[in-house]
Design a protein around this motif. Structure first.
Motif, PDB file in Angstrom:
ATOM      1  N   ASP A  38       0.845  -1.190   0.000  1.00  0.00           N
ATOM      2  CA  ASP A  38       0.000   0.000   0.000  1.00  0.00           C
ATOM      3  C   ASP A  38       0.881   1.242   0.000  1.00  0.00           C
ATOM      4  OD1 ASP A  38      -2.135  -1.674   0.108  1.00  0.00           O
ATOM      5  OD2 ASP A  38      -2.680  -1.248   2.188  1.00  0.00           O
ATOM      6  N   MET A  57       0.216   0.094 -10.282  1.00  0.00           N
ATOM      7  CA  MET A  57      -0.702  -1.052 -10.224  1.00  0.00           C
ATOM      8  C   MET A  57      -0.499  -2.022 -11.392  1.00  0.00           C
ATOM      9  SD  MET A  57      -4.248   0.996 -10.998  1.00  0.00           S
ATOM     10  CE  MET A  57      -4.605   1.778 -12.575  1.00  0.00           C
ATOM     11  N   GLN A  60      -0.782  -5.710 -10.579  1.00  0.00           N
ATOM     12  CA  GLN A  60      -2.123  -6.244 -10.340  1.00  0.00           C
ATOM     13  C   GLN A  60      -2.930  -6.372 -11.636  1.00  0.00           C
ATOM     14  OE1 GLN A  60      -0.745  -3.697  -8.122  1.00  0.00           O
ATOM     15  NE2 GLN A  60      -0.120  -5.637  -7.171  1.00  0.00           N
ATOM     16  N   ALA A  76      -8.940  -3.059 -11.108  1.00  0.00           N
ATOM     17  CA  ALA A  76      -8.450  -1.810 -10.501  1.00  0.00           C
ATOM     18  C   ALA A  76      -9.578  -0.788 -10.496  1.00  0.00           C
ATOM     19  CB  ALA A  76      -7.243  -1.272 -11.265  1.00  0.00           C
ATOM     20  N   LYS A 147      -8.149  -5.854  -7.197  1.00  0.00           N
ATOM     21  CA  LYS A 147      -6.796  -6.044  -6.696  1.00  0.00           C
ATOM     22  C   LYS A 147      -6.112  -4.732  -6.288  1.00  0.00           C
ATOM     23  CE  LYS A 147      -6.043 -10.196  -9.466  1.00  0.00           C
ATOM     24  NZ  LYS A 147      -6.151 -11.110  -8.299  1.00  0.00           N
ATOM     25  N   ALA A 148      -6.604  -3.602  -6.814  1.00  0.00           N
ATOM     26  CA  ALA A 148      -5.995  -2.311  -6.483  1.00  0.00           C
ATOM     27  C   ALA A 148      -7.054  -1.226  -6.466  1.00  0.00           C
ATOM     28  CB  ALA A 148      -4.890  -1.958  -7.476  1.00  0.00           C
ATOM     29  N   VAL A 150      -7.412   3.011  -5.976  1.00  0.00           N
ATOM     30  CA  VAL A 150      -6.654   4.265  -5.967  1.00  0.00           C
ATOM     31  C   VAL A 150      -7.590   5.400  -5.575  1.00  0.00           C
ATOM     32  CG1 VAL A 150      -5.265   5.887  -7.319  1.00  0.00           C
ATOM     33  CG2 VAL A 150      -5.113   3.421  -7.775  1.00  0.00           C
ATOM     34  N   ARG A 177      -6.736  -6.378  -1.091  1.00  0.00           N
ATOM     35  CA  ARG A 177      -6.423  -5.464  -2.193  1.00  0.00           C
ATOM     36  C   ARG A 177      -5.284  -4.521  -1.790  1.00  0.00           C
ATOM     37  NH1 ARG A 177      -9.726  -3.107   1.134  1.00  0.00           N
ATOM     38  NH2 ARG A 177      -8.988  -1.057   1.771  1.00  0.00           N
ATOM     39  N   ARG A 178      -4.645  -3.929  -2.793  1.00  0.00           N
ATOM     40  CA  ARG A 178      -3.708  -2.816  -2.548  1.00  0.00           C
ATOM     41  C   ARG A 178      -4.502  -1.518  -2.520  1.00  0.00           C
ATOM     42  NH1 ARG A 178       1.124  -2.013  -6.486  1.00  0.00           N
ATOM     43  NH2 ARG A 178       1.864  -0.676  -4.797  1.00  0.00           N
TER      44      ARG A 178
END
Length: 567
Positions: A38, A57, A60, A76, A147-148, A150, A177-178
């Motif tokens: 993260d 990302m 991912q 994402a 998975k990501a 933002v 998730r990130r």
């Protein structure tokens, strides 16, 4: 040179876009210590953060760092505060991830089309909090394989009241998730949000001690409040920027200034909360293709706008704080390009502005108000430069030139061409005499002021009273000229003004008629004990009297703060 650890498809996309090196924030998000973790990133507006989180990302999104999998549920999610920023992010990711299916979900657009796009499978979803939450609640947006996530300009989203929306969206995503959180500043609410939704985040800070952009030159002009529109015109004419953005505090002021500039001959568009998404898109497209060169906007409407040709930002009305100043000014000076940010400062607010800039570590250069002569001199140099540039001429151009030379001398033809080019430029405004001069002494006595009356104003040093802006105010409110005003004596809480007795009645009558409830017109102008001589019954027509004193209507831009306006 681009780093070797970039996935090959992204390196190729960057090279095709003209990238030779990465910006500091882009390099740090793909460093080894940030891989797969993260990120809590504080990065300046215009530092290339959209490409930064696009690169971050990649692990991912790309299978084996090379290809995108088949589109299905989103991998994402990018959340942005405004429609314009979300659309800009979508465009950036579209070229960075060639072939990726990207769905943009923003307010003001067709929600049914967005739901169809989501149902057909996507790799990336970009949207605003409210619209994303709506799709989530209706079941159109499924985040089970995300998975990501933002959060772009997270501080702005919290300031705009989107915390509950963000929390609901993030709560619907997988725990593993990130989470990549990007913000220009990291106030306490952002830190709390990061602690709640991030795990062992890597902190990346690329905002230096100098809060002002290194590529932005800050300039300021101190003026009388009644001169704001004239100063705006002259600043636009002096700089002749390919694209300029003017910031106002309210949608009403945007509407008024935009109409005033169009009337003067500027190719201008407006952006505010009263414009639909289609109107905003049309305005931005006009700026991008050169049909318009000036954009008048409120703070909210201009969030996230990226115009490569934007080189001038004018703060027509002062920002409420240094953060807003920074966000406004960050529309220019982006990605290594140079820009200028101009602050128009009413005289009585100069001290507050200097304090704000000092606290924000922004160096500003105070410059004089550009006059008509200075602008005409700059025009002459620009005309000569333009006419000296090489151009391609076809046979028809040459034939028409020969016909002109049959009836006119070369000197006449050149002069006519210059005249035609000048006619296409809006005329500069003639500033009042003494616009850049220091204030005259408050108690200076002049001939013709032996028999006078003193008037009282309910404003003094505590309210930053200054002869430089009081003098134009008195002329406008009292329908008098500068030469008809004597001494101005400023006390702690009141100001005394000397007016010849022969015109005192007329002055008082005009001051009462022009009194208002806001801004400069809320300042009370009171007669002395017993009052001055009464106003004559057969006074000259208002039209004739205003020719010396200027317009009598209330100024559009308030000299005193008012309650928070709608944006």
């Amino acid at each position: 040179m681009l780093p070797e650890n970039l996935p090959a498809p992204l390196a190729a996309a960057l090279a095709a876009r003209g990238y030779e090196t990465l910006t500091p924030v882009q390099a740090e998000v793909i460093a080894a210590e940030a891989e797969g973790r993260d990120l809590l990133v504080s990065a300046q507006t215009g530092s290339g953060k959209t490409v930064a989180f696009g690169l971050a990302m990649a692990g991912q999104l790309l299978t084996d760092g090379l290809v995108l999998p088949q589109a299905g549920l989103p991998l994402a999610l990018v959340i942005a505060p405004t429609r314009e920023l979300a659309l800009q992010v979508s465009r950036e990711l579209d070229w960075l991830y060639a072939g990726a299916r990207i769905a943009t979900c923003v307010g003001g657009m067709d929600a049914s089309k967005e739901r169809r796009a989501l149902s057909h499978g996507v790799h990336i979803v970009v949207g605003t909090p409210g619209r994303l939450r709506d799709h989530l609640e209706r079941g159109a947006l499924k985040l089970g394989e995300l998975k990501a996530a933002v959060l772009d300009e997270a501080d702005e989203m919290l300031d705009m009241g989107f915390r509950e929306d963000l929390e609901q969206i993030l709560d619907a995503t997988p725990a593993e998730r990130r989470t990549l959180l990007f913000s220009a500043t990291l106030p306490r609410p952002i830190v709390q949000l990061a602690k709640t939704y991030q795990r062992d985040a890597v902190r990346i800070a690329t905002v230096g001690e100098d809060r002002g952009h290194g590529d932005i030159e800050y300039q300021a002009v101190a003026i009388a409040p009644s001169d704001i529109e004239h100063v705006v015109v002259n600043l636009l004419r002096l700089h002749e920027a390919e694209t300029a953005m003017l910031f106002c505090a309210t949608r009403d002021n945007v509407r008024h200034l935009h109409a005033s500039l169009v009337e003067r001959g500027f190719a201008a568009v407006a952006l505010s909360g009263e414009h639909s998404q289609n109107e905003r898109n049309a305005a931005l497209q006009a700026l991008r293709d050169g049909r318009a060169r000036v954009c008048v906007a409120t703070d909210v409407a201009a969030r996230g706008i990226d115009l490569p040709s934007l080189s001038l930002v004018v703060h027509v009305e002062l920002p409420r704080d240094a953060e807003t100043l920074q966000h406004r000014s960050g529309r220019t000076g982006r990605a290594g390009r140079k820009g200028t940010a101009m602050l128009i400062v009413p005289y009585q607010k100069r001290r507050r502005v200097e304090g704000m800039l000092r606290a924000a570590r922004i160096a500003v250069n105070w410059v004089p108000v550009p006059g008509a002569d200075e602008i005409r001199a700059a025009d002459r140099e620009r005309l000569l430069t333009r006419l000296a540039e090489p151009v391609e001429l076809d046979d028809e151009d040459r034939a028409l030139g020969e016909r002109l030379l049959e009836t006119r001398s070369p000197q006449d033809v050149a002069a006519m061409l210059i005249r035609a080019m000048r006619a296409s430029m809006p005329a500069p405004e003639e500033m009042a005499d003494g616009a850049n001069e220091p204030p005259r002494r408050e108690d200076k006595h002049r001939p013709g002021f032996d028999d006078t009356v003193w008037f009282r104003l309910d404003i003094g040093r505590r309210q930053n009273a200054d002869p430089r802006w009081l003098l134009p105010l008195l002329c406008r409110r009292g329908h008098v000229t500068r030469d008809e005003i004597g001494a101005i004596r400023i006390g702690p809480a009141e100001t005394m003004v000397q007016i010849p007795r022969a015109i005192a009645g007329r002055f008082l009558a005009s001051a009462k008629r022009t009194a208002g409830s806001e801004g400069e017109d809320a300042i009370a102008i009171e007669p002395p004990e017993g009052g001055p001589a009464p106003a004559p019954q057969h006074r000259a027509s208002p039209r004739g009297r205003q020719s010396n004193a200027g317009p009598s209507r209330a100024p559009r831009y308030s000299a005193r703060p008012t309650k928070a306006p709608r944006r």
